[in-house]
Design an enzyme around this catalytic site. Structure first.
Site, mmCIF file in Angstrom:
data_model
loop_
_atom_site.group_PDB
_atom_site.id
_atom_site.type_symbol
_atom_site.label_atom_id
_atom_site.label_comp_id
_atom_site.label_asym_id
_atom_site.label_seq_id
_atom_site.Cartn_x
_atom_site.Cartn_y
_atom_site.Cartn_z
ATOM 1 N N HIS A 108 0.817 -1.214 0.000
ATOM 2 C CA HIS A 108 0.000 0.000 0.000
ATOM 3 C C HIS A 108 0.854 1.271 0.000
ATOM 4 O O HIS A 108 0.584 2.186 0.777
ATOM 5 C CB HIS A 108 -0.919 0.011 1.226
ATOM 6 C CG HIS A 108 -1.840 -1.161 1.324
ATOM 7 N ND1 HIS A 108 -2.352 -1.626 2.515
ATOM 8 C CD2 HIS A 108 -2.353 -1.974 0.364
ATOM 9 C CE1 HIS A 108 -3.142 -2.665 2.294
ATOM 10 N NE2 HIS A 108 -3.153 -2.909 0.990
HETATM 11 C C1 LIG Z 1 -0.294 -7.644 -4.509
HETATM 12 C C2 LIG Z 1 -1.190 -6.516 -4.083
HETATM 13 C C3 LIG Z 1 -2.264 -6.774 -3.232
HETATM 14 C C4 LIG Z 1 -3.101 -5.734 -2.841
HETATM 15 N N1 LIG Z 1 -4.231 -6.014 -2.128
HETATM 16 C C5 LIG Z 1 -5.151 -5.046 -1.912
HETATM 17 C C6 LIG Z 1 -6.433 -5.348 -1.356
HETATM 18 O O1 LIG Z 1 -6.754 -6.495 -1.062
HETATM 19 N N2 LIG Z 1 -7.306 -4.311 -1.181
HETATM 20 C C7 LIG Z 1 -6.995 -3.035 -1.489
HETATM 21 O O2 LIG Z 1 -7.813 -2.142 -1.262
HETATM 22 N N3 LIG Z 1 -5.786 -2.720 -2.004
HETATM 23 C C8 LIG Z 1 -4.884 -3.694 -2.263
HETATM 24 N N4 LIG Z 1 -3.702 -3.400 -2.869
HETATM 25 C C9 LIG Z 1 -3.390 -1.980 -3.141
HETATM 26 C C10 LIG Z 1 -4.183 -1.373 -4.285
HETATM 27 O O3 LIG Z 1 -4.426 -2.320 -5.301
HETATM 28 C C11 LIG Z 1 -3.395 -0.171 -4.834
HETATM 29 O O4 LIG Z 1 -3.209 0.759 -3.784
HETATM 30 C C12 LIG Z 1 -4.112 0.554 -5.949
HETATM 31 O O5 LIG Z 1 -4.469 -0.338 -6.973
HETATM 32 C C13 LIG Z 1 -3.193 1.658 -6.504
HETATM 33 O O6 LIG Z 1 -3.866 2.371 -7.493
HETATM 34 P P1 LIG Z 1 -3.114 3.452 -8.366
HETATM 35 O O7 LIG Z 1 -4.106 3.963 -9.351
HETATM 36 O O8 LIG Z 1 -2.423 4.415 -7.495
HETATM 37 O O9 LIG Z 1 -1.945 2.640 -9.137
HETATM 38 P P2 LIG Z 1 -1.998 1.309 -9.989
HETATM 39 O O10 LIG Z 1 -3.332 0.650 -9.868
HETATM 40 O O11 LIG Z 1 -0.819 0.512 -9.632
HETATM 41 O O12 LIG Z 1 -1.910 1.814 -11.497
HETATM 42 C C14 LIG Z 1 -0.798 2.380 -12.118
HETATM 43 C C15 LIG Z 1 -0.844 1.998 -13.582
HETATM 44 O O13 LIG Z 1 0.012 2.852 -14.310
HETATM 45 C C16 LIG Z 1 0.773 2.089 -15.231
HETATM 46 N N5 LIG Z 1 2.020 2.827 -15.486
HETATM 47 C C17 LIG Z 1 2.954 3.129 -14.570
HETATM 48 N N6 LIG Z 1 3.951 3.861 -15.123
HETATM 49 C C18 LIG Z 1 3.620 4.017 -16.436
HETATM 50 C C19 LIG Z 1 4.252 4.680 -17.524
HETATM 51 N N7 LIG Z 1 5.397 5.333 -17.365
HETATM 52 N N8 LIG Z 1 3.653 4.628 -18.734
HETATM 53 C C20 LIG Z 1 2.468 3.985 -18.891
HETATM 54 N N9 LIG Z 1 1.825 3.336 -17.884
HETATM 55 C C21 LIG Z 1 2.386 3.364 -16.671
HETATM 56 C C22 LIG Z 1 0.991 0.777 -14.501
HETATM 57 O O14 LIG Z 1 1.352 -0.266 -15.365
HETATM 58 C C23 LIG Z 1 -0.363 0.572 -13.848
HETATM 59 O O15 LIG Z 1 -1.272 -0.086 -14.689
HETATM 60 C C24 LIG Z 1 -2.833 -4.403 -3.270
HETATM 61 C C25 LIG Z 1 -1.766 -4.152 -4.119
HETATM 62 C C26 LIG Z 1 -0.949 -5.189 -4.542
HETATM 63 C C27 LIG Z 1 0.184 -4.901 -5.472
#
Ligand SMILES: Cc1cc2nc3c(=O)[nH]c(=O)nc-3n(C[C@H](O)[C@H](O)[C@H](O)COP(=O)(O)OP(=O)(O)OC[C@H]3O[C@@H](n4cnc5c(N)ncnc54)[C@H](O)[C@@H]3O)c2cc1C
Length: 537
Positions: free
Chosen positions: A473
């Site tokens: 997280h």
């Molecule tokens: C293994 C795991 C288990 C988890 N379990 C839970 C859970 O049970 N419940 C919960 O609430 N949360 C959970 N989380 C946390 C939650 O999923 C994340 O906090 C949330 O998805 C983050 O969202 P975000 O939009 O910030 O980033 P992300 O969802 O990570 O999205 C970022 C996206 O940007 C893309 N990207 C990055 N850099 C670039 C670039 N330069 N060019 C193009 N694309 C790019 C990436 O490929 C990705 O698709 C978990 C996370 C993980 C990894």
């Protein structure tokens, strides 16, 4: 290649943004995603989590720097690299955090982010199977499942044990109070993962004004004078430039968003210069203030059947597979986390500082680099786990190369404050208390980890350092705050000092929330989209 908006990253926040910004049909939007399609069986199947956890075709598979707080271990950091981002590979627990977390954000000078401000956004996103209330929403795009009719018998025992240990039963961990033991609701629907891609992006794909490029790694944001004007990305070995008339929105998540800003010359000047990068805007907060939840499991040999026995033999796999494919039910349709809750390590605290997890499956015998949930331990076992809610340790994420394909340095600094160590020690003692209750001890044959030899505070602390790890997280690396002296974006998520550029994802959280971060990331995406649309008039 000219758009109104370019969104970088199709993760939890990016998918909502793509949906909302294309809804009216007024704006042309480009969504860039470094990963590929999420049309994969093990992404859609909830317990496929074990498979995607180490799969390089849909996971960035980061490795943090060796961490003194973790006995020098270099912790493994999975992050989704696929449509849906980390919501396509996460454990699907739906938790929004404690209302006071958001009030803390507002108290830090971030107008519009108090609990009363964000609750309507959470409710509008949600389609809660349990129905609507003052705290829960129905009719939103994100389906949240109540899987209480499918729980393992251990989950009921766990609730009984929690009561025996003095923790109240909480019928809704996203309801009026957070404290207590309860069952987790999941971001699934009809037995399949409800990622942000499924909830928000898939319906938007039909729109002519949305273009999605997969396998497209954004390598630099172009800034002309005071304004961000375009993005350079790599796709199939080619460099492509796309320009945005209105705004560029970075939604790459807490590791990649600060990396991309730094690669674009926005960040700590000395570091950028040392790597030969031109400094566009000096802001040392880019990549700094990293916060993350750290957790540990206590694992027990069980006297009653667990998922280990149900899934390990070939006939068990066959049964679970048939149950899943024919009915959309059974262990494959669920998270590994079935129940949990929140508790305080001291009665003096006004809100919970620890989160609990019950896992009715174990993989202690698995080799390093694998998490074979479909081939668990050859004995019956389960875990009681926990993670801290609001750790005070701070780390950072900084690029160490001008090459965008080189992973940034992740320095978590886990347990680097006395407060974090002390509360964790108290927390694992509570795990032992829970295990010692009449209900729990009636099914425990022996404690496998840390094991009965681990008794004194020093031994428990050593075990915490030895076996803890991230619970995935990370937040705060492009944090929100009123001024550039201490933050990266303002309360409207605009990058301080640059026009036409926002960061909208988990990295903007000024303080970590008490609980899993996916729901909050989606809320940030939705609220951020509202702000972008308001400012477009
Ligand atoms: C293994 C795991 C288990 C988890 N379990 C839970 C859970 O049970 N419940 C919960 O609430 N949360 C959970 N989380 C946390 C939650 O999923 C994340 O906090 C949330 O998805 C983050 O969202 P975000 O939009 O910030 O980033 P992300 O969802 O990570 O999205 C970022 C996206 O940007 C893309 N990207 C990055 N850099 C670039 C670039 N330069 N060019 C193009 N694309 C790019 C990436 O490929 C990705 O698709 C978990 C996370 C993980 C990894």
């Amino acid at each position: 290649m000219t758009y109104d908006y370019i969104i970088i990253g199709a993760g939890s926040a990016g998918c909502v943004l793509a949906d909302r910004l294309t809804e009216s049909g007024r704006f042309k939007v480009l969504l860039l995603e470094a990963g590929g399609s999420d049309a994969r069986f093990w992404v859609q199947t909830p317990l496929g989590y074990g498979r995607t956890f180490f799969d390089p075709s849909l996971n960035w598979k980061y490795r943090a720097e060796p961490d003194p707080g973790l006995s020098g271990a270099a912790d493994y950091w999975p992050r989704g690299k696929v449509l849906g981002g980390s919501s396509s590979i996460n454990a699907m627990v739906f938790i929004r955090g404690n209302p006071a977390d958001y009030d803390d954000w507002a108290a830090g000078g971030n107008l519009g982010w108090s609990w009363n401000d964000v609750l309507p956004v959470f409710r509008a996103i949600e389609d809660n199977e349990g129905g609507a209330s003052d705290f829960r929403g129905v009719g939103g795009k994100l389906h949240v499942s109540d899987v209480s009719d499918q729980l393992h018998p251990l989950a009921r025992l766990y609730l009984k044990a929690a009561r025996e240990a003095g923790l109240p039963i909480n019928p809704d961990l996203n309801g009026p109070t957070q404290e207590g033991a309860g069952l987790y609701q999941l971001t699934t629907k009809n037995g399949q993962r409800m990622s942000a891609a499924r909830a928000f992006l898939r319906p938007a794909l039909r729109r002519a004004n949305l273009r999605v490029e997969t396998g497209a790694l954004a390598t630099r944001i172009l800034v002309e004078g005071p304004r961000a004007t375009g993005v350079i990305y790599r796709q199939k070995g080619r460099e492509v430039t796309a320009t945005a008339g209105r705004e560029i929105i970075v939604a790459g998540g807490s590791v990649n968003s600060p990396q991309l800003l730094q690669l674009s010359g926005i960040g700590p000047a000395a570091r950028l210069r040392s790597l030969g990068l031109p400094v566009v805007l000096e802001n040392p907060n880019v990549g700094d203030h990293l916060q993350d939840h750290v957790g540990i499991n206590h694992t027990y040999r069980s006297t009653i059947p667990t998922l280990n026995g149900a899934l390990r033999p070939w006939w068990g796999k066959l049964r679970a597979g048939a149950q899943y494919l024919l009915l959309g039910r059974g262990p494959l349709s669920l998270s590994l986390n079935q129940a949990g809750g929140f508790f305080r390590t001291s009665p003096d605290l006004i809100r919970p500082n620890m989160q609990l997890y019950l896992q009715t499956i174990s993989t202690l015998t698995a080799g390093k680099g694998s998490r074979p949930l479909l081939n668990p331990d050859p004995f019956e076992a389960f875990s009681l786990g926990l993670s801290n809610c609001r750790p005070t340790s701070r780390g950072n994420i900084m690029i160490c190369s001008a090459d965008p394909t080189v992973a940034p340095k992740i320095v978590p600094n886990a347990y680097s404050t006395e407060k974090d160590r002390v509360e964790m020690l108290a927390a694992v003692k509570f795990l032992r208390k829970l295990a010692d209750t009449p209900s729990m001890s009636s099914v425990i044959a022996e404690e496998l980890r840390p094991g009965p030899a681990c008794q004194s505070d020093a031994e428990l602390m050593a075990d915490i350092a030895q076996r803890s790890g991230t619970v995935f997280h990370p937040i705060g690396t492009c944090r929100m705050g009123p001024d550039m002296g201490s933050a990266v974006v303002d309360a409207r998520l605009r990058v301080h000092g640059i026009d036409g550029l926002r960061v909208i994802d988990c990295s903007i959280m000024p303080n970590i929330i008490s609980g899993n971060t996916n729901a909050a990331a989606i809320m940030i995406g939705a609220k951020g989209a509202d702000m972008v649309l308001q400012d477009s008039r």
